[in-house]
Structure formats: C-alpha cells, structure tokens
Motif scaffolding. Structure first.
Motif, PDB file in Angstrom:
ATOM      1  N   LEU A  74       0.841  -1.199   0.000  1.00  0.00           N
ATOM      2  CA  LEU A  74       0.000   0.000   0.000  1.00  0.00           C
ATOM      3  C   LEU A  74       0.877   1.252   0.000  1.00  0.00           C
ATOM      4  CD1 LEU A  74      -2.726   1.425   0.177  1.00  0.00           C
ATOM      5  CD2 LEU A  74      -2.628   1.168   2.677  1.00  0.00           C
ATOM      6  N   GLY A  75       1.939   1.204   0.799  1.00  0.00           N
ATOM      7  CA  GLY A  75       2.866   2.341   0.809  1.00  0.00           C
ATOM      8  C   GLY A  75       3.488   2.580  -0.555  1.00  0.00           C
ATOM      9  N   VAL A  76       3.845   1.488  -1.249  1.00  0.00           N
ATOM     10  CA  VAL A  76       4.422   1.619  -2.586  1.00  0.00           C
ATOM     11  C   VAL A  76       3.419   2.272  -3.531  1.00  0.00           C
ATOM     12  CG1 VAL A  76       5.343   0.366  -4.577  1.00  0.00           C
ATOM     13  CG2 VAL A  76       5.975  -0.330  -2.260  1.00  0.00           C
ATOM     14  N   ALA A  77       2.159   1.843  -3.461  1.00  0.00           N
ATOM     15  CA  ALA A  77       1.124   2.410  -4.328  1.00  0.00           C
ATOM     16  C   ALA A  77       0.892   3.886  -4.002  1.00  0.00           C
ATOM     17  CB  ALA A  77      -0.170   1.619  -4.167  1.00  0.00           C
ATOM     18  N   LEU A  78       0.838   4.216  -2.729  1.00  0.00           N
ATOM     19  CA  LEU A  78       0.619   5.610  -2.332  1.00  0.00           C
ATOM     20  C   LEU A  78       1.794   6.497  -2.746  1.00  0.00           C
ATOM     21  CD1 LEU A  78      -0.873   4.922   1.214  1.00  0.00           C
ATOM     22  CD2 LEU A  78      -2.113   5.818  -0.781  1.00  0.00           C
ATOM     23  N   ARG A  79       3.006   5.964  -2.619  1.00  0.00           N
ATOM     24  CA  ARG A  79       4.182   6.735  -3.046  1.00  0.00           C
ATOM     25  C   ARG A  79       4.124   6.997  -4.556  1.00  0.00           C
ATOM     26  NH1 ARG A  79       9.256   3.599  -1.822  1.00  0.00           N
ATOM     27  NH2 ARG A  79       8.737   2.573  -3.790  1.00  0.00           N
ATOM     28  N   ALA A  80       3.739   5.982  -5.332  1.00  0.00           N
ATOM     29  CA  ALA A  80       3.629   6.152  -6.780  1.00  0.00           C
ATOM     30  C   ALA A  80       2.549   7.170  -7.138  1.00  0.00           C
ATOM     31  CB  ALA A  80       3.330   4.811  -7.439  1.00  0.00           C
ATOM     32  N   ASP A  81       1.574   7.320  -6.259  1.00  0.00           N
ATOM     33  CA  ASP A  81       0.487   8.278  -6.490  1.00  0.00           C
ATOM     34  C   ASP A  81       0.829   9.662  -5.948  1.00  0.00           C
ATOM     35  OD1 ASP A  81      -2.081   8.758  -7.563  1.00  0.00           O
ATOM     36  OD2 ASP A  81      -2.996   8.615  -5.578  1.00  0.00           O
ATOM     37  N   GLY A  82       2.055   9.826  -5.429  1.00  0.00           N
ATOM     38  CA  GLY A  82       2.487  11.122  -4.922  1.00  0.00           C
ATOM     39  C   GLY A  82       2.057  11.424  -3.506  1.00  0.00           C
ATOM     40  N   ARG A  83       1.479  10.477  -2.826  1.00  0.00           N
ATOM     41  CA  ARG A  83       1.000  10.694  -1.453  1.00  0.00           C
ATOM     42  C   ARG A  83       2.086  10.213  -0.483  1.00  0.00           C
ATOM     43  NH1 ARG A  83      -4.746   7.799  -1.667  1.00  0.00           N
ATOM     44  NH2 ARG A  83      -4.711   8.330   0.560  1.00  0.00           N
ATOM     45  N   LEU A  84       3.129  11.005  -0.373  1.00  0.00           N
ATOM     46  CA  LEU A  84       4.324  10.549   0.342  1.00  0.00           C
ATOM     47  C   LEU A  84       4.090  10.329   1.829  1.00  0.00           C
ATOM     48  CD1 LEU A  84       7.167  12.647  -1.338  1.00  0.00           C
ATOM     49  CD2 LEU A  84       6.415  10.326  -1.842  1.00  0.00           C
ATOM     50  N   GLN A  85       3.410  11.244   2.482  1.00  0.00           N
ATOM     51  CA  GLN A  85       3.211  11.093   3.931  1.00  0.00           C
ATOM     52  C   GLN A  85       2.321   9.892   4.249  1.00  0.00           C
ATOM     53  OE1 GLN A  85       4.899  12.611   6.243  1.00  0.00           O
ATOM     54  NE2 GLN A  85       5.972  13.877   4.722  1.00  0.00           N
ATOM     55  N   ASP A  86       1.295   9.664   3.415  1.00  0.00           N
ATOM     56  CA  ASP A  86       0.460   8.477   3.604  1.00  0.00           C
ATOM     57  C   ASP A  86       1.276   7.217   3.361  1.00  0.00           C
ATOM     58  OD1 ASP A  86      -1.749  10.018   4.192  1.00  0.00           O
ATOM     59  OD2 ASP A  86      -2.508  10.022   2.132  1.00  0.00           O
ATOM     60  N   ALA A  87       2.165   7.279   2.379  1.00  0.00           N
ATOM     61  CA  ALA A  87       3.035   6.133   2.104  1.00  0.00           C
ATOM     62  C   ALA A  87       3.927   5.847   3.303  1.00  0.00           C
ATOM     63  CB  ALA A  87       3.885   6.411   0.867  1.00  0.00           C
ATOM     64  N   LYS A  88       4.496   6.904   3.882  1.00  0.00           N
ATOM     65  CA  LYS A  88       5.352   6.725   5.057  1.00  0.00           C
ATOM     66  C   LYS A  88       4.586   6.038   6.186  1.00  0.00           C
ATOM     67  CE  LYS A  88       7.996   9.285   8.538  1.00  0.00           C
ATOM     68  NZ  LYS A  88       8.350  10.632   9.062  1.00  0.00           N
ATOM     69  N   ALA A  89       3.348   6.469   6.413  1.00  0.00           N
ATOM     70  CA  ALA A  89       2.536   5.864   7.475  1.00  0.00           C
ATOM     71  C   ALA A  89       2.320   4.375   7.209  1.00  0.00           C
ATOM     72  CB  ALA A  89       1.200   6.593   7.581  1.00  0.00           C
ATOM     73  N   ALA A  90       2.125   4.018   5.941  1.00  0.00           N
ATOM     74  CA  ALA A  90       1.922   2.607   5.598  1.00  0.00           C
ATOM     75  C   ALA A  90       3.185   1.799   5.852  1.00  0.00           C
ATOM     76  CB  ALA A  90       1.485   2.491   4.140  1.00  0.00           C
ATOM     77  N   PHE A  91       4.332   2.348   5.510  1.00  0.00           N
ATOM     78  CA  PHE A  91       5.595   1.636   5.742  1.00  0.00           C
ATOM     79  C   PHE A  91       5.836   1.455   7.240  1.00  0.00           C
ATOM     80  CE2 PHE A  91       7.015   3.764   1.591  1.00  0.00           C
ATOM     81  CZ  PHE A  91       6.569   2.700   0.828  1.00  0.00           C
ATOM     82  N   LEU A  92       5.575   2.513   8.011  1.00  0.00           N
ATOM     83  CA  LEU A  92       5.776   2.421   9.457  1.00  0.00           C
ATOM     84  C   LEU A  92       4.832   1.403  10.080  1.00  0.00           C
ATOM     85  CD1 LEU A  92       6.313   6.191  10.346  1.00  0.00           C
ATOM     86  CD2 LEU A  92       8.035   4.371  10.323  1.00  0.00           C
ATOM     87  N   ARG A  93       3.602   1.348   9.551  1.00  0.00           N
ATOM     88  CA  ARG A  93       2.652   0.343  10.070  1.00  0.00           C
ATOM     89  C   ARG A  93       3.143  -1.066   9.753  1.00  0.00           C
ATOM     90  NH1 ARG A  93       0.137  -2.007  13.718  1.00  0.00           N
ATOM     91  NH2 ARG A  93      -1.811  -3.080  13.177  1.00  0.00           N
ATOM     92  N   ALA A  94       3.685  -1.260   8.563  1.00  0.00           N
ATOM     93  CA  ALA A  94       4.235  -2.567   8.194  1.00  0.00           C
ATOM     94  C   ALA A  94       5.347  -2.973   9.156  1.00  0.00           C
ATOM     95  CB  ALA A  94       4.744  -2.539   6.760  1.00  0.00           C
ATOM     96  N   LEU A  95       6.177  -1.989   9.535  1.00  0.00           N
ATOM     97  CA  LEU A  95       7.311  -2.283  10.415  1.00  0.00           C
ATOM     98  C   LEU A  95       6.867  -2.471  11.865  1.00  0.00           C
ATOM     99  CD1 LEU A  95       9.953   0.120   8.833  1.00  0.00           C
ATOM    100  CD2 LEU A  95       9.968  -2.393   8.821  1.00  0.00           C
ATOM    101  N   GLU A  96       5.747  -1.872  12.257  1.00  0.00           N
ATOM    102  CA  GLU A  96       5.195  -2.161  13.579  1.00  0.00           C
ATOM    103  C   GLU A  96       4.810  -3.634  13.678  1.00  0.00           C
ATOM    104  OE1 GLU A  96       1.891   0.303  14.509  1.00  0.00           O
ATOM    105  OE2 GLU A  96       3.023   2.177  14.384  1.00  0.00           O
ATOM    106  N   ILE A  97       4.230  -4.139  12.586  1.00  0.00           N
ATOM    107  CA  ILE A  97       3.765  -5.526  12.562  1.00  0.00           C
ATOM    108  C   ILE A  97       4.948  -6.483  12.393  1.00  0.00           C
ATOM    109  CG2 ILE A  97       2.339  -7.182  11.288  1.00  0.00           C
ATOM    110  CD1 ILE A  97       0.643  -4.697  10.408  1.00  0.00           C
ATOM    111  N   ALA A  98       5.879  -6.116  11.487  1.00  0.00           N
ATOM    112  CA  ALA A  98       7.019  -7.000  11.185  1.00  0.00           C
ATOM    113  C   ALA A  98       8.294  -6.159  11.177  1.00  0.00           C
ATOM    114  CB  ALA A  98       6.810  -7.696   9.836  1.00  0.00           C
TER     115      ALA A  98
END
Length: 531
Positions: A74-98
């Motif tokens: 999801l973060g990759v898709a959001l980054r490709a769509d220019g939504r960088l801060q939302d992408a960052k939140a998705a990456f951080l959520r992924a790292l919270e889980i794993a």
C-alpha cells in the motif's frame, strides 16, 4: 487457505515470478484471502496500475489487518500516487507488525531519499540489509543512496552484491557499471554494461551509457552507432515529427537538408563543425534549426544557408532532415578523423565593432567561467552540473595571480552575482549584463588571450573560435574530452585539460591552474637585456 485456493495461489505466484503479471492477476480474480489479494496488488504495481493496487491492498488489509506485506505494498502504491506522507505511514505500520521486513525498511529509505533526507535514508537501507543480507533490492537501494552522497566505492560494492545475488537482473549490472565508471574503472564498467545488454538487449540506458563510455575511451565507431539508440522507444530524445525523411547517408548532390540541434548549447557548438562537411557533399540548400541564442553566431559557419527557428514554416520544405549529433556517426568519425579545421565559428564585423574598446584590457587578458547551467528541468543533467560547477570564491587563487586582467564570462541568475562576494580588488570585470547571445560572447572572447572555464558551452565556444582554453574537468570526466587524454583534446587543439584527481575535490585543480597561469604570465613578459 483451502487446498484449491492454495493451488491457485501457487500458480499465480509462479506466473508473477515469471514476469507474466497480467496472467497472474487474471488467475486471482476470484480470490478474497489476504495473501491472494496482496499478490494481486503486487501484479497491479508491476503493471503500473496504481489505483487498482491500492484497492487490492485495502481489501487485503481488511481481510487481515496484520498483513505487513499488504501495508508495505500500500505504501508503494501511495508513493507512486504522490502521497508521500500516507506512504510513510503505511511503511511504518508494516514495520510495527514485522520489524524485520526488509522491503519495508528499503521503501522507508526511498521515502527519505525523495525528501532529500539522505542520512535517514542510509539508516533505513542499512537496516534493510541487516534484516535480509541476500535481498538484492536492498543492496540496489543502498547503492543508489551512496551514489547520491558521492560515496562511489560503497555504491560499487552494493551494486556488485546486487548483481551477484540477482545475476539475471540487467538493471543490477547496469547500476554496477555506472558506479564503476564513477570510479574510473572503465574496462570493468564496459563489461558490466555489456552484461546488462546481453540480458536485456533493449536496455536503452545501458546502450547510451556504453556509448558514452566507448566514445570516452576513443572507440568511436561503435560508440557513435550505439549513441543512435537515444531515439529508440524509451530513449532520451524524440526526433522532430515533421514528415521529412531522416537522412541515412543517401547522396546529397542538389538536395536540401535541415539539421536540428539537440541537447545543450555546448553540444551544438562542438558538433556544428560537421555542417561544412555536408555542404561539401553537394547539398544545394543547408538549413540549421537552432535556438535564438546561437542563430547569429551559427550563420558564420561555412556552407550554412539559413539558421531558422524550430517552428519556422520552412522546416517542411526540405528533402532530408538530420539530427546534429548523428553526423559523427554518418561520417564514420574515428579518433583519427575528428574534424578539427579551426576556427569554424567566427565573429561578425558588426559584433566585433560593437564590443571594440569596451573591455579594460591589459597585457594578458583571461576570461573566466566557474559554473554551468543548473538545468533544473532534468534531474540527471542537474546532477552533472553540480559535479562540474564551482563558486566564484573557489577561483580566488586564480584571481590572485598578478599581471592578469580577468574578464568574467559567467552568466546565470545565481552564479553571475557571485562576483559581488569576491574582494573588490579581485573582482573580474563583468560585461555579461550587456550580452544578448553567443555572438556577443564570441566577440568578447575574440579579444582575450585565454579562457579558463569549467566544462560548459563557453569551453566549446572558445575552442570553436580557435582560442586557447583551459578546461576544468570533474574526476570521472565527460566522454567528449576522452578519459585517458593527458592534457589535450582532439576536438580543440588549443584546449588544455585540468582534471580532478579525487571525486569532488577542486582545490588541487585550482592550484594547478593558478601555477600554470603564473608560468604563462612569466613567459609573456618581455626579456630584460643585460646592459
């Protein structure tokens, strides 16, 4: 996941790993488990269907909120769509889980890279490698970050690791070749580029980088031929769509031909030397399409009948068209046949009169350029300019050489005003506010004894006028100056090259230039006769 669903997933995953993304996606249409939905998202990302990818990710997360890979995608898709801060939140959520998910650390590093936070990016990329030392993607991203920071040795090791881990990945070999070139390990760079092309024959960047490398090594026939790939689909440039046939070497006797400039002013000034050679082949009418800043100057080239604008109606009224930088290939230029009949550009009498007596000339007059065109419209060109440009302050050792009258030839909204940062008694005379085009600059250079410049269009202008020019060259150099030429250039016999000995280090180069200038000044002084 049931046995049948597991089998469907395995089949789709095999198709995905084989690069058959559309087929993999089609086979997943009926799946609604998180694992399959996330794979569908990955297929959409590979197919550049960003919106669909994000939708699949959300469905996967709804099915399993703790699916770290879905958050990462999801973060990759959001980054490709220019939504960088939302992408960052998705990456951080992924790292919270794993916390050890290497891809999420790499993607977080790419987020920091995009914002210019390279130290944070390095930390994320290093963490990705700690989590999975065998992840070629993590090595590639670490290498990219090192490159941006000028740490080419580390970048080369990272790209070499990526190429070793993914030997079938043409991009990994290409990146390795680029890092090797930065380290002036040219034969190894050539081998890496050729490996990339063996794996992916249509890899345009590998073709063009290999072309530049071969040209810089003096292997010009193959270099010029490969350089023609710049107009292939996905290449760096697009030829004008005029409907006029592209000249491929057909007889030109009695024909009309229009030649188009391409790339920068320096390229135009260097390669317009080929225009008289076209006329010698019997062209009845030779037109040159060039920007306004070069038009008056280029009218002085022997054999040019007209210099016209890009949108001029006369463009269509020609038998053939040709791109300027294709002419070395069409003429079969080798290191031994570089056309060096100089000067091939001249100062018009009207311009000469306009600039006569306007400069405070002394016994030894030297023009200076310390920075190039930032070219902020193109990231790769802007990166090159940052490597070749200096500040006016860095020229102080040169400006302190006694007995020399310095004339600034520096243009630029941010670079020309740097003269005001110099001590008043060391400031070069600045006539450039009154310069309207290259014909004016040529008229100034014609009155000088020497030009000292970084690798800019002024270097080519001085060379084309057959004026002595000293060129400050970055460590890995530009192909046009030849990588192993000591001090000279086959393109400009009166040019002298001063090369960096370490990447990014200009102090030794400036000191070398200052010493050479002192020696040149001493040689110009009249000898004193003994009584």
């Amino acid at each position: 996941m049931q046995t049948s669903a597991r089998s469907d997933y395995a089949s789709a995953e095999a198709l995905y790993l084989d690069g058959r993304f559309a087929q993999a996606l089609a086979s997943l249409k009926a799946c609604d488990d998180a694992l399959s939905l996330n794979l569908a998202a990955a297929c959409c990302l590979a197919l550049a269907r960003v919106t669909d990818a994000a939708a699949y990710c959300h469905r996967a997360i709804d099915a399993d909120p703790r699916n770290a890979n879905a958050h990462n995608n999801l973060g990759v898709a959001l980054r490709a769509d220019g939504r960088l801060q939302d992408a960052k939140a998705a990456f951080l959520r992924a790292l919270e889980i794993a916390p050890n998910l290497a891809n999420a650390h790499s993607n977080l590093g790419l987020f920091h890279d995009a914002l210019g936070a390279h130290d944070d990016a390095m930390q994320s990329h290093r963490r990705a490698l700690e989590c999975d030392p065998r992840d070629s993607y993590a090595h590639l991203n670490y290498g990219f970050c090192c490159t941006k920071l000028g740490r080419y040795g580390e970048a080369e090791q990272a790209f070499q690791s990526a190429a070793s881990l993914a030997p079938s990945d043409a991009q990994a070999h290409f990146n390795h070749g680029t890092a090797l070139k930065k380290l002036v390990r040219f034969e190894e760079a050539e081998a890496a580029y050729r490996r990339a092309l063996a794996l992916h024959p249509d890899h345009i960047d590998a073709k063009l980088n290999l072309a530049h490398l071969l040209l810089g090594l003096g292997t010009m026939r193959e270099g010029w031929a490969l350089f023609e790939s710049r107009y292939e689909p996905g290449g760096w440039f697009e030829p004008p769509r005029t409907g006029v046939p592209m000249w491929q070497g057909e007889p030109l006797e009695g024909k009309s031909l229009i030649v188009w400039v391409e790339q920068g002013h320096g390229d135009t000034l260097q390669f317009c030397r080929y225009l008289p050679m076209l006329k010698a082949r019997g062209v009845a009418r030779l037109s040159f399409a060039c920007p306004d800043a070069l038009r008056e100057l280029c009218l002085t080239i022997e054999g040019v009948d007209a210099c016209i604008g890009f949108d001029d109606d006369a463009v269509l009224d020609h038998d053939y068209q040709c791109m300027l930088m294709s002419l070395p290939h069409r003429f079969g230029t080798t290191l031994d046949s570089v056309p060096a009949a100089l000067p091939y550009l001249h100062v018009q009498q009207a311009r000469a009169r306009a600039w006569q007596d306007r400069l405070p000339l002394g016994d030894f007059n030297v023009g200076l350029v310390w920075a190039g065109d930032p070219r902020s419209h193109a990231a790769h060109l802007n990166a090159v300019d940052r490597q070749r440009s200096l500040s006016a302050q860095q020229y102080l050792p040169i400006l302190r050489v006694p007995g020399v009258t310095f004339i600034s030839l520096q243009k630029g909204a941010t670079t020309q005003p740097q003269i005001d940062t110099l001590p008043p008694d060391l400031r070069p005379f600045d006539p450039m506010h009154d310069v309207t085009d290259f014909a004016d600059t040529a008229a100034i250079i014609e009155q000088l004894d020497l030009v000292i410049t970084v690798d800019t269009s002024v270097a080519h202008l001085a060379g084309a006028l057959n004026k002595p020019v000293w060129i400050l060259s970055r460590y890995d150099g530009c192909w046009r100056w030849l990588y192993r030429a000591e001090r000279t250039s086959p393109w400009y016999p009166k040019a002298r090259l001063f090369r960096q000995t370490q990447p990014g280090e200009w102090d030794d180069v400036i000191a070398d230039v200052a010493r050479a200038l002192e020696e040149a000044q001493l040689l110009r002084r009249p000898s004193k006769l003994a009584p």
